[in-house]
Write an enzyme that holds these catalytic residues in place. Structure first.
Site, mmCIF file in Angstrom:
data_model
loop_
_atom_site.group_PDB
_atom_site.id
_atom_site.type_symbol
_atom_site.label_atom_id
_atom_site.label_comp_id
_atom_site.label_asym_id
_atom_site.label_seq_id
_atom_site.Cartn_x
_atom_site.Cartn_y
_atom_site.Cartn_z
ATOM 1 C CB CYS A 95 2.328 -3.889 4.296
ATOM 2 S SG CYS A 95 3.183 -2.394 4.816
ATOM 3 C CG HIS A 193 3.275 -1.116 -0.235
ATOM 4 N ND1 HIS A 193 2.978 0.108 0.262
ATOM 5 C CD2 HIS A 193 3.551 -0.939 -1.533
ATOM 6 C CE1 HIS A 193 3.064 0.985 -0.703
ATOM 7 N NE2 HIS A 193 3.405 0.390 -1.791
#
Lengths: 237, 412
Positions: A95, A193
């Site tokens: 991310c 993520h």
């Protein structure tokens, strides 16, 4: 420097970039190595400390806009990570950490911020926030099963010729062009993520194989597999 | 209280009617629907209902409902207190709470962290109590540094008196634009969101509860109230030591009580008087409640985020008392379960652990990786049946907790 027979995992900047359960990637890697009899040493590198260059697998996670910019600034001044990768280390960048690895990414107001330049990617801000479950078919040459996870970002990432897509999205946004994440050499970047490796043990094993060799003994993946099956069934069209 | 204008009166009355219907039909406790109806009819209703009262707003990531309850119980020494006791902490809930108690001269409202700036602006509250900020439901909540920045803007240039936990760097930063602040050393257990200076991003050096930035001048403000966790007492600005002896368990509640005592003092209540009332609080909106079923003595604990789980672990009965964990990922919980990996579950080793809830497989994998032995239960009832008669603790996140309360007919 770690002892020769231990796998050294380096977690970069948990004080800045571990907002979404990123610790999970460290824990899953550690556990999968240990269950195969591989001793593990893990180093948590705070943003005020230098990144060691003798690690085997480097992890960097997600975070808010401001810590992301701070993290990029500090990592650019530190030659440790680049030296480690030159020596053959592997990395998973997640991310915000994924975006940092490129040439540029979008700051709080969408302004361009210079990245570390380890991956041939450039990121900017998308129109809206991509929040939700993500499913993606992994590049076949990697031999990793379908990716499943959660994404939560505003980024749009353009892949340059120096990297290959990690996967093609089935559900979710990923890079924003139908691909999700990228890889080059032993470096993987992804928008999945937080604890991406918890739902993708195949990705964890890919990192391990890059370091310890192609023959990994099988381990009991019951809980990983049950969770994967449930999540994939819940969101697949 | 002064008479409300006609339109506001009507709005408040219709809101109360909707709330009553909601309760009668079993759809909810009525604290949101009533306020929504009122706000549609009179958008200015919250300001009008708050006017001419002494109003306290309470906000934080964790402990809002409990601290609100503690302050209410203290202020009841002075008169009637309106409050959103059931945790409906957005403007509709505030309207509903104030409309139900139109003549109470005092009001204590729990406020969602994101809505705090708006509610400060609307109500012009005289007192704001701020306890902690940490990661929470990241898929829908604002980033917490941005949140603290909004608090700063909302408090700047106002006459509001803030009571803030000086030990939480982000709270200290968020509160420090206010003109009047009472700083309380309330402790901070969860520190994973405050290793960096909120002002400049530099590293924070920390020793016990004290902290200071290594790179700029930002450091912990000097507290005037202190919680002494180890000795379960609060030290007031005059150096007087007040043993707490609360019925509510755990260090988090000791900290909440310290905040409540400092707030009560602002209203002229001596700690001795306030403490007598704080000690009467046994459970808060079902939390910490003990219920009996088929010989099992079940205690319910709510934990919505990593810091909350740390607090819940702190009050568990020692092994071999079993613990049931229940996790959902509905909208109010946050649809992302990544936070499970921020919680250190290893403290549960050595006791029977049961895992249930809609996202039990996420939790099962988490415990497996942490090498915590557990058993999976499809329904909470299966878990209750599996534990031997005697004590059992239940920790659940938000909607899982509400489902368990419903299982007991909201009797808790």
């Amino acid at each position: 420097m770690p002892s020769d027979n231990a796998l050294s995992i380096v977690w970069i900047y948990p004080d800045l970039l571990s907002t979404y359960g990123d610790q999970g990637n460290v824990l899953v890697l550690e556990e999968r190595a240990r269950r195969r009899g591989i001793p593990v040493q893990t180093v948590h590198v705070r943003s005020s400390d230098p990144v060691p260059e003798y690690g085997h697998i480097y992890l960097i996670g997600g975070g808010e806009d401001r810590p992301q910019i701070l993290g990029a600034q500090r990592l650019k001044r530190d030659p440790g990570l680049r030296r480690a990768l030159d020596r053959g280390a592997a990395m998973l960048a997640v991310c915000a950490g994924y975006q940092i690895m490129g040439s540029v990414f979008g700051g709080e107001e969408g302004q361009p911020v210079e990245g570390v330049g380890i991956l041939d990617i450039s990121s900017g801000r998308g129109q809206g926030r991509a929040v939700g479950e993500l499913v993606a078919e992994t590049a076949p040459e990697l031999g990793v099963p379908t990716l499943t996870g959660f994404e939560n970002h505003m980024g749009v990432t353009h892949l340059g010729p120096g990297v290959r897509p990690l996967s093609r999205t089935v559900v979710g946004t990923g890079n924003g062009d139908g691909t999700e994440g990228c890889y080059a050499g032993k470096v993987i970047g992804t928008y999945l993520h937080g604890p991406a490796l918890a739902r993708n043990p195949g990705l964890a094993d890919l990192l391990l194989r890059w370091i310890v060799g192609p023959e990994l003994p099988p381990i009991d993946d019951t809980w990983h597999e049950r969770l994967r099956a449930e999540r994939l069934a819940a969101v697949r069209p | 209280m002064t008479q409300l204008p006609l339109r506001a009166q009507l709005a408040a009355t219709l809101g109360r009617t909707a709330a009553t219907l909601s309760r009668m039909t079993g759809r909810g406790d009525g604290s949101v629907i009533g306020g929504r109806v009122g706000l549609v009819l009179e958008p200015d209703l919250l300001r009008k209902l708050a006017k001419d009262r002494k109003l306290v707003l309470v906000s934080a990531t964790n402990g809002k409902t409990t601290t609100t309850r503690l302050i209410v119980s203290a202020l009841q020494e002075l008169g009637d207190v309106a409050s959103n006791a059931f945790g409906a902490n957005m403007p509709a809930g505030h309207v509903s709470a104030l409309a139900q108690d139109k003549h109470a001269p005092y009001a204590v409202l729990e406020v969602d962290e994101k809505y705090l700036p708006e509610v400060i602006d609307t109500t012009g509250a005289g007192v704001v109590v701020l306890m902690n900020l940490s990661r929470d439901q990241m898929d829908r909540a604002a980033e917490i540094w941005l949140l603290a920045q909004k608090w700063r803007r909302a408090l700047a240039g106002k006459n509001t008196h803030v009571i803030a936990n000086a030990d939480d760097p982000l709270v200290a930063w968020g509160a420090s634009t206010a003109q009047h602040v009472t700083w309380v050393s309330g402790g901070q257990r969860w520190r994973e969101d405050s290793w960096c200076c909120p002002e400049c991003g530099g590293p924070l050096d920390r020793k016990d509860n004290d902290w200071a930035c290594r790179e700029c001048a930002f450091r912990r403000p000097q507290p005037t109230w202190w919680l002494d966790e180890q000795n379960d007492l609060v030290i007031d600005p005059y150096g007087q030591r007040w043993p707490l002896h609360l019925q509510l368990p755990g260090r988090a509640n000791a900290s909440n009580a310290a905040m409540a005592l400092a707030t009560a003092a602002l209203f002229g209540l001596a700690p001795s008087t306030a403490l007598d009332r704080l000690r009467q609080v046994k459970s808060v909106a079902g939390r910490y409640t003990t219920v009996e079923r088929d010989g099992r003595v079940i205690r319910l604990l709510l934990a919505k985020n990593p810091a909350g789980w740390l607090e819940a672990f702190d009050v568990l009965d020692p092994p071999p008392v079993p613990v049931i964990l229940s996790v959902n990922a509905q909208g109010p919980d946050g649809r992302d379960t990544s936070w499970l990996w921020d919680v250190d579950y290893r403290v549960l080793r050595g006791r029977p652990v049961y895992v249930t809830g809609e996202r039990r497989l996420d939790l099962a994998l988490r415990l497996d990786v942490a090498q915590v032995p557990f058993q999976l239960a499809e329904h909470i009832g299966d878990a209750f049946a599996a534990v031997p008669p005697g004590k059992v603790d239940v920790i659940a996140n938000y909607t899982a907790f509400q489902q368990i309360r419903a299982e007991f007919g909201r009797a808790v």
